[in-house]
Enzyme design. Sequence first.
Site, short mmCIF file in Angstrom:
data_model
loop_
_atom_site.label_atom_id
_atom_site.label_comp_id
_atom_site.label_asym_id
_atom_site.label_seq_id
_atom_site.Cartn_x
_atom_site.Cartn_y
_atom_site.Cartn_z
N LYS A 33 0.84 -1.21 0.00
CA LYS A 33 0.00 0.00 0.00
C LYS A 33 0.87 1.26 0.00
CE LYS A 33 -0.43 -0.26 5.05
NZ LYS A 33 -1.22 -0.87 6.14
N TYR A 242 17.86 29.02 10.82
CA TYR A 242 16.72 29.70 11.42
C TYR A 242 16.78 29.63 12.94
CZ TYR A 242 14.10 29.92 7.01
OH TYR A 242 13.67 30.21 5.74
C1 LIG Z 1 -0.47 -1.91 6.80
C2 LIG Z 1 -1.11 -3.22 7.11
C3 LIG Z 1 -0.34 -4.39 7.15
C4 LIG Z 1 1.16 -4.37 7.10
O1 LIG Z 1 1.62 -3.92 8.36
P1 LIG Z 1 3.16 -3.79 8.74
O2 LIG Z 1 3.14 -3.37 10.16
O3 LIG Z 1 3.71 -2.72 7.83
O4 LIG Z 1 3.81 -5.09 8.51
C5 LIG Z 1 -1.02 -5.60 7.28
N1 LIG Z 1 -2.36 -5.63 7.44
C6 LIG Z 1 -3.13 -4.51 7.43
C7 LIG Z 1 -4.60 -4.63 7.59
C8 LIG Z 1 -2.54 -3.27 7.28
O5 LIG Z 1 -3.29 -2.16 7.31
#
Ligand SMILES: *Cc1c(COP(=O)(O)O)cnc(C)c1O
Length: 344
Positions: A33, A242
């Site tokens: 994702k 800054y």
């Molecule tokens: C993002 C996500 C994962 C992967 O999680 P990680 O902690 O990055 O391994 C797996 N299952 C769901 C439902 C997620 O939202």
Amino acid sequence: MTTARLTINLHSIARNWRALDAMTAAETAAVVKADAYGLGVEPVADALVEAGVRKFFVAVAEEGAAVREAVGPGPMIGVFSGHMEGDAELLRKHGLVPMLNSAQQLKRHLEALPAHPFGIQLDTGMNRLGMEPADWAELRDLVLGQHPVLIMSHLACADEPDHPMNAKQLRAFKQMTDGVHVPRSLSATGGILLGRDYHFDLCRPGIGLYGGLPYEEARPVVTVDLPVIQIRDVAVGETVGYGNSWTARRPSKIATVAAGYADGLHRAIGGGIDAFSAGQPCPVVGRISMDLITVDVTDLKEMPTSLRILNGHQTVDDLAEAAGTIGYEILTSLGSRYSRGYVE
Ligand SMILES: *Cc1c(COP(=O)(O)O)cnc(C)c1O
């Protein structure tokens, strides 16, 4: 080098996937994702298919379409947000498998795409996505009659192995699914590390593939090199950046490099991190600006043309700690201004 450069080691991603896969007797999917956690979904998904991945997960259907483009017709692509209003055409066209999250999504799916594969997401206490135990009790027979391809849930505290929530969610998941003849999935990266009780039939790591905690043994995946724009001498008592937040205590050489918080190197990082020249650490001094970072290079023998701010010694989690966030957020905010290179 004139622009900041992000180098992504696809070989390390493949190695991390294989290592996580070897930790369980279950099948191991890959979560890609958010553009593969910011690293570029096409090359990453390609490399993972090569490594043996047959199931991918994305957050929303649009992301799934991009993954399908990259991986071709074979692999399963699951969508965590399920079947949202208006998704039917994308799901159908790209052969995506929605993880249905509610009675409403189930109805929508069965009406729009009656013979199209789907999974079910159950809420075991995180209260973010998924059917609640009461919904599930009501819909279970109907759902099972439609042959879902997966039943999944997600752990809220898997990065804290001693957290009582883990066992609580495991109990809830088993209560809701024991005796059901459908493949089950509970664990992402953190859950894999909790041990075999948490593995079920399929695990779904994301961050561990990309070199982040809680998978401590992960091989680092990203390096970031920043070109030096200018080096100046700064006298004792002069300030840098800054807010005059850094003052020279000795005659100093300050290198200004071309990246900043607009490139995901958060302003909150402040001090406490280094930029490296051929492995030698040089402290980042003064505030991080939108496009510029200042580094004390006084102790280098030769003045550098670029400095490395992410490497195997200073990881996304080190930057995250300095910024008060998590490696996930550093990775996903690296942004589009870098020139990207992939090590295959
Ligand atoms: C993002 C996500 C994962 C992967 O999680 P990680 O902690 O990055 O391994 C797996 N299952 C769901 C439902 C997620 O939202």
